[in-house]
Design a protein around this motif. Sequence first.
Motif, PDB file in Angstrom:
ATOM      1  N   LEU A  93     -29.253  11.926 -11.104  1.00 38.63           N
ATOM      2  CA  LEU A  93     -30.573  12.119 -10.503  1.00 38.63           C
ATOM      3  C   LEU A  93     -30.506  11.800  -9.011  1.00 38.63           C
ATOM      4  CD1 LEU A  93     -32.604  10.370 -13.314  1.00 38.63           C
ATOM      5  CD2 LEU A  93     -32.601  12.806 -12.831  1.00 38.63           C
ATOM      6  N   LEU A  94     -30.977  12.666  -8.207  1.00 34.85           N
ATOM      7  CA  LEU A  94     -30.977  12.462  -6.770  1.00 34.85           C
ATOM      8  C   LEU A  94     -32.384  12.165  -6.284  1.00 34.85           C
ATOM      9  CD1 LEU A  94     -28.616  15.392  -5.680  1.00 34.85           C
ATOM     10  CD2 LEU A  94     -28.030  12.988  -6.016  1.00 34.85           C
ATOM     11  N   SER A  95     -32.476  11.278  -5.336  1.00 34.43           N
ATOM     12  CA  SER A  95     -33.773  10.917  -4.791  1.00 34.43           C
ATOM     13  C   SER A  95     -34.345  12.072  -3.976  1.00 34.43           C
ATOM     14  CB  SER A  95     -33.631   9.682  -3.905  1.00 34.43           C
ATOM     15  OG  SER A  95     -34.822   9.437  -3.221  1.00 34.43           O
ATOM     16  N   SER A  96     -35.652  12.276  -4.133  1.00 36.94           N
ATOM     17  CA  SER A  96     -36.309  13.352  -3.388  1.00 36.94           C
ATOM     18  C   SER A  96     -37.277  12.813  -2.353  1.00 36.94           C
ATOM     19  CB  SER A  96     -37.063  14.263  -4.372  1.00 36.94           C
ATOM     20  OG  SER A  96     -38.031  13.508  -5.096  1.00 36.94           O
ATOM     21  N   ASP A  97     -37.286  11.469  -2.173  1.00 38.02           N
ATOM     22  CA  ASP A  97     -38.256  10.891  -1.255  1.00 38.02           C
ATOM     23  C   ASP A  97     -37.635  10.376   0.038  1.00 38.02           C
ATOM     24  OD1 ASP A  97     -36.919   8.686  -2.146  1.00 38.02           O
ATOM     25  OD2 ASP A  97     -38.545   7.987  -3.443  1.00 38.02           O
ATOM     26  N   GLY A  98     -36.364  10.645   0.233  1.00 27.96           N
ATOM     27  CA  GLY A  98     -35.737  10.262   1.485  1.00 27.96           C
ATOM     28  C   GLY A  98     -35.147   8.877   1.524  1.00 27.96           C
ATOM     29  N   TYR A  99     -35.401   8.039   0.520  1.00 30.18           N
ATOM     30  CA  TYR A  99     -34.873   6.685   0.547  1.00 30.18           C
ATOM     31  C   TYR A  99     -33.351   6.669   0.405  1.00 30.18           C
ATOM     32  CZ  TYR A  99     -39.418   4.361   0.363  1.00 30.18           C
ATOM     33  OH  TYR A  99     -40.670   3.889   0.667  1.00 30.18           O
ATOM     34  N   GLN A 100     -32.823   7.643  -0.338  1.00 22.14           N
ATOM     35  CA  GLN A 100     -31.400   7.617  -0.626  1.00 22.14           C
ATOM     36  C   GLN A 100     -30.551   7.741   0.640  1.00 22.14           C
ATOM     37  OE1 GLN A 100     -29.914   6.873  -3.416  1.00 22.14           O
ATOM     38  NE2 GLN A 100     -27.976   6.996  -2.318  1.00 22.14           N
ATOM     39  N   ASN A 101     -31.102   8.338   1.677  1.00 22.34           N
ATOM     40  CA  ASN A 101     -30.329   8.573   2.888  1.00 22.34           C
ATOM     41  C   ASN A 101     -30.386   7.412   3.872  1.00 22.34           C
ATOM     42  OD1 ASN A 101     -29.614  11.200   2.060  1.00 22.34           O
ATOM     43  ND2 ASN A 101     -31.608  11.986   2.752  1.00 22.34           N
ATOM     44  N   ILE A 102     -31.054   6.322   3.493  1.00 21.65           N
ATOM     45  CA  ILE A 102     -31.189   5.192   4.412  1.00 21.65           C
ATOM     46  C   ILE A 102     -29.871   4.440   4.575  1.00 21.65           C
ATOM     47  CG2 ILE A 102     -32.293   2.938   4.704  1.00 21.65           C
ATOM     48  CD1 ILE A 102     -34.810   4.089   3.547  1.00 21.65           C
ATOM     49  N   VAL A 103     -29.168   4.220   3.467  1.00 21.87           N
ATOM     50  CA  VAL A 103     -27.935   3.438   3.490  1.00 21.87           C
ATOM     51  C   VAL A 103     -26.731   4.371   3.382  1.00 21.87           C
ATOM     52  CG1 VAL A 103     -26.578   1.706   2.266  1.00 21.87           C
ATOM     53  CG2 VAL A 103     -29.040   1.417   2.485  1.00 21.87           C
ATOM     54  N   HIS A 104     -25.783   4.218   4.282  1.00 19.72           N
ATOM     55  CA  HIS A 104     -24.570   5.026   4.273  1.00 19.72           C
ATOM     56  C   HIS A 104     -23.363   4.104   4.172  1.00 19.72           C
ATOM     57  CE1 HIS A 104     -26.717   8.715   5.389  1.00 19.72           C
ATOM     58  NE2 HIS A 104     -27.423   7.949   6.218  1.00 19.72           N
ATOM     59  N   VAL A 105     -22.582   4.263   3.112  1.00 23.43           N
ATOM     60  CA  VAL A 105     -21.366   3.489   2.920  1.00 23.43           C
ATOM     61  C   VAL A 105     -20.243   4.474   2.598  1.00 23.43           C
ATOM     62  CG1 VAL A 105     -20.215   1.705   1.547  1.00 23.43           C
ATOM     63  CG2 VAL A 105     -22.651   1.503   2.050  1.00 23.43           C
ATOM     64  N   PRO A 106     -19.125   4.391   3.290  1.00 25.23           N
ATOM     65  CA  PRO A 106     -18.041   5.362   3.049  1.00 25.23           C
ATOM     66  C   PRO A 106     -17.452   5.213   1.650  1.00 25.23           C
ATOM     67  CG  PRO A 106     -17.300   3.590   4.498  1.00 25.23           C
ATOM     68  CD  PRO A 106     -18.783   3.425   4.354  1.00 25.23           C
ATOM     69  N   ASP A 107     -17.079   6.344   1.071  1.00 21.57           N
ATOM     70  CA  ASP A 107     -16.406   6.331  -0.229  1.00 21.57           C
ATOM     71  C   ASP A 107     -14.957   5.901  -0.029  1.00 21.57           C
ATOM     72  OD1 ASP A 107     -18.662   7.257  -1.578  1.00 21.57           O
ATOM     73  OD2 ASP A 107     -18.152   9.356  -1.195  1.00 21.57           O
ATOM     74  N   VAL A 108     -14.491   5.060  -0.936  1.00 18.93           N
ATOM     75  CA  VAL A 108     -13.114   4.570  -0.882  1.00 18.93           C
ATOM     76  C   VAL A 108     -12.490   4.747  -2.257  1.00 18.93           C
ATOM     77  CG1 VAL A 108     -11.616   2.580  -0.465  1.00 18.93           C
ATOM     78  CG2 VAL A 108     -13.685   2.872   0.892  1.00 18.93           C
ATOM     79  N   LYS A 109     -11.228   5.144  -2.288  1.00 18.18           N
ATOM     80  CA  LYS A 109     -10.506   5.256  -3.549  1.00 18.18           C
ATOM     81  C   LYS A 109      -9.400   4.208  -3.609  1.00 18.18           C
ATOM     82  CE  LYS A 109     -11.444  10.075  -4.676  1.00 18.18           C
ATOM     83  NZ  LYS A 109     -10.854  11.375  -5.114  1.00 18.18           N
ATOM     84  N   PHE A 110      -8.981   3.904  -4.819  1.00 20.59           N
ATOM     85  CA  PHE A 110      -7.925   2.916  -5.011  1.00 20.59           C
ATOM     86  C   PHE A 110      -7.009   3.384  -6.135  1.00 20.59           C
ATOM     87  CE2 PHE A 110     -10.536   1.933  -8.537  1.00 20.59           C
ATOM     88  CZ  PHE A 110      -9.703   1.338  -9.479  1.00 20.59           C
ATOM     89  N   VAL A 111      -5.818   2.833  -6.164  1.00 21.29           N
ATOM     90  CA  VAL A 111      -4.896   3.029  -7.282  1.00 21.29           C
ATOM     91  C   VAL A 111      -4.371   1.664  -7.705  1.00 21.29           C
ATOM     92  CG1 VAL A 111      -4.145   5.364  -6.682  1.00 21.29           C
ATOM     93  CG2 VAL A 111      -2.934   3.394  -5.721  1.00 21.29           C
ATOM     94  N   GLU A 112      -4.079   1.546  -8.986  1.00 23.90           N
ATOM     95  CA  GLU A 112      -3.362   0.365  -9.464  1.00 23.90           C
ATOM     96  C   GLU A 112      -1.873   0.647  -9.310  1.00 23.90           C
ATOM     97  OE1 GLU A 112      -2.212  -1.878 -13.632  1.00 23.90           O
ATOM     98  OE2 GLU A 112      -4.027  -0.646 -13.556  1.00 23.90           O
TER      99      GLU A 112
END
Length: 824
Positions: free
Chosen positions: A315-334
């Motif tokens: 579900l994606l926000s349609s009220d604009g709140y979702q775009n307030i915080v921006h954190v880069p996606d990071v991947k990891f491996v064991e």
Amino acid sequence: MDMQIELERESEWAEAQKIEISVDLVAAAKQQLNFLAAVDRNRVLYDGPALQRAIYRYNAFWLPLLAKHSESHLVEGPLVVPLDCEWIWHCHRLNPIQYKSDCEDLYGRILDNSNVVSSTQGACSRQTEEIWRKLYPEEHYELDFAAAFEEDISEKMLGLEKSTAYDLVSAVKRQSPFFYQVSMPHMSHALFLVEALARYKGFLHLIRRNKEKSMRRFCVPTYDIDLMWHSHQLHPVSYCEDLIRVHGKVLEHDDMDSDRSEGQKLDVGFSGTTNQWEETFGKRYWRAGAMYRGATPSPVTHVPFSPKSKKIKDLLSSDGYQNIVHVPDVKFVEVLLEFVGVRGLPEGHKGRLSVLFSKSQPDLFFNAKQRLSIWSESGEKMVASFNCEPKGELLFELVSYCPSTLPIKRTPRVLGSVSLSLQEYLVPVSKLSDEKWLELVPSSGYASSESMCLRVGFSFTVPNPALYVLHMVRSRPFIKSSCLFPLPGRVQHAKSWTSVMNDDGTEVITLQMRSSKKEKMKDNFTPRKEVIGITASGETRTLAEFMENGWSLLGSRWSLQFQKSSRENSHLCMLIGDRVVNIFPGRKLCYEPKHHETQKKERDFVTAVEFSADSPYGEAVALINLKSGMVKIKEEPLLLTMVVLAFVLSDIMENKGFEGVAAMEDNVEADNSIKKESRFPAVDKESVTALPVESQIELNGDAVKGIEEVPSNSLSTASGCGSGCGSGCGNMVKSDGCGSGGGRGFGNMVKSSGCGGCGAGCGSGCGGGCGGGCGSMVKSTGCGGCGGGCGDGCGNMVKSSGCGGCGGGCGGCGGGAMVAGSRR
């Protein structure tokens, strides 16, 4: 001589790969994982009246229908087996000797799965349902759960004309925990399964060699091999034919043993399998992402909940709140790493050898230098387990510690170095394990007559998304009653503001709790509170308001409602919106601590658990540490929601102005009581630790009993501080929480006399796949211990005397020299 041995080992591996299997096990394994996930969403089939009803339906209806269908096809398309009957059929087939015997006794032949499909494959079941109604007019095709709980079918079971001799109740209980061990995302990756198939053939080849040498050995597989073994057994006719062709008889799958302690059957079997594998093939037996994860976490509820809404991540926000915080996606491996041998040393060399390993460019998960012994030099098998980003290079430095009679420790000498590119294997993902000689670049003054080489064995998991980790930092001076500790070195904002920082120190939003000026103007009315946020772009938004009946978050998308203390329902409060998220005190599900910790420690945490159609028993989506201000979040759409929730809860805890404080304390005790009374025992040291613990040392940054840290600019001995979580071996981990994504933190070191297990250490995240931090070490001389763990913090070191198999199974093949084993 070494070259001749390597050629012989390559020949053995090539011979193993010639084993013919008449089933597409990669596709079968993917289907098995989907099926096990569906059963796990219907956990009433694990025990109690629903299980008894399923066993009755299996014997009274499914097997007779299957027998008729095998004689003459009753439908034009495939027969679709009901989920409950398939679950019992699944567990029955995983004892191939007993399944074969029961089928032949009852129906004169093995009942195969040809032209039969699972209800989880999306096939139309209309024709099967029509045949079912004609044959069994009084029995629904799908299991009627209400009837299962109301009706006692014990007399019906006794009155059955045909019934299997196998104890199906016990079989189900042994197989139920298997899904947790193989539920990590990387398990279904095509390359992981292709390599698992090759290892399964190697496993069958070892057993064949044992038979040829008249050697009786209890062989224990890792979980990737066991997944393939199960998938093979689920095709009973093909399994029997294939195994008779390879071994001359059907290989039994014995899953009766569960004792992982030193000297017991699993311990000895896994150690022997590891040694034989490495001597025969010259490859490491351990495998990243395929080791024992520890006991299955305790559930937060035994009552399934099926809301109509979709999962939060859908579900994606349609009220604009979702775009307030921006954190880069990071991947990891064991990563699992072992230094196997060294050759070409300088003439006249004297001293104790080891290897320092690090990232050429430290990342969020792995940013310290660690030391590991070399198997051929020390005689002690040590396997390092750590998480890192799937980029850059691993740097290995061969160092020598000269013997000295002086009390002063001498500085080690670097003899040579070499690097290993992660991109070569992971960008794109091309190979998940390897073992080879790496030529070292000699340091000045250490040239030798021949090339100096280091033999390195390593394994990776497929890259997976890491957890989002945010830190809330108060700008005002520290006060004793505050729940949020200011972190040193952070930029301070105006008084009473809280900065929310990313792991790299980047500010993503600032928050303030204040009273509404509008309400202050009213007489005899308690001022309302509201949470104000200032975004990185400078925009000011009202993120939460305290109304008469509770908190409203993000423009009324969520309402936060507290409940009174209840021993029957242990959550603290609920986030109510178009989804259902309950807030539980303490660390739950994948964040559950893997060893004993104080009650006071658990009260620092709350876990956000989402309930959905896909997760009717709850899925942990965030962990909040109210004491340190750290928030770990699994899904990006929840970033702002969980940050605001953490801020509100910390304010409640600090001011103690709401009944929620008492509710939290009461519910921690109530939840512990529920765990003790449930059929799912609480996770404790004994249930997680693979081997008996002789001593436990917590590492908090100080040198302990001669174990020293290795600063990035020095070359002293290393304390094993690492990270991670998820599958792996190792032992107990001091943790601050875990999650199914990655995390940041430090891990553990494990010393054992078993072979090189592998383990996930701790980090800020764990469980379903992740964790982060510096890495963990497993020290052993026999088989590979295992255990899961998670958290942020430095972790600990455990010295133990045994291994503890990795799970997977075995069983005697009925006499002769073939024995294999399975451990759940």
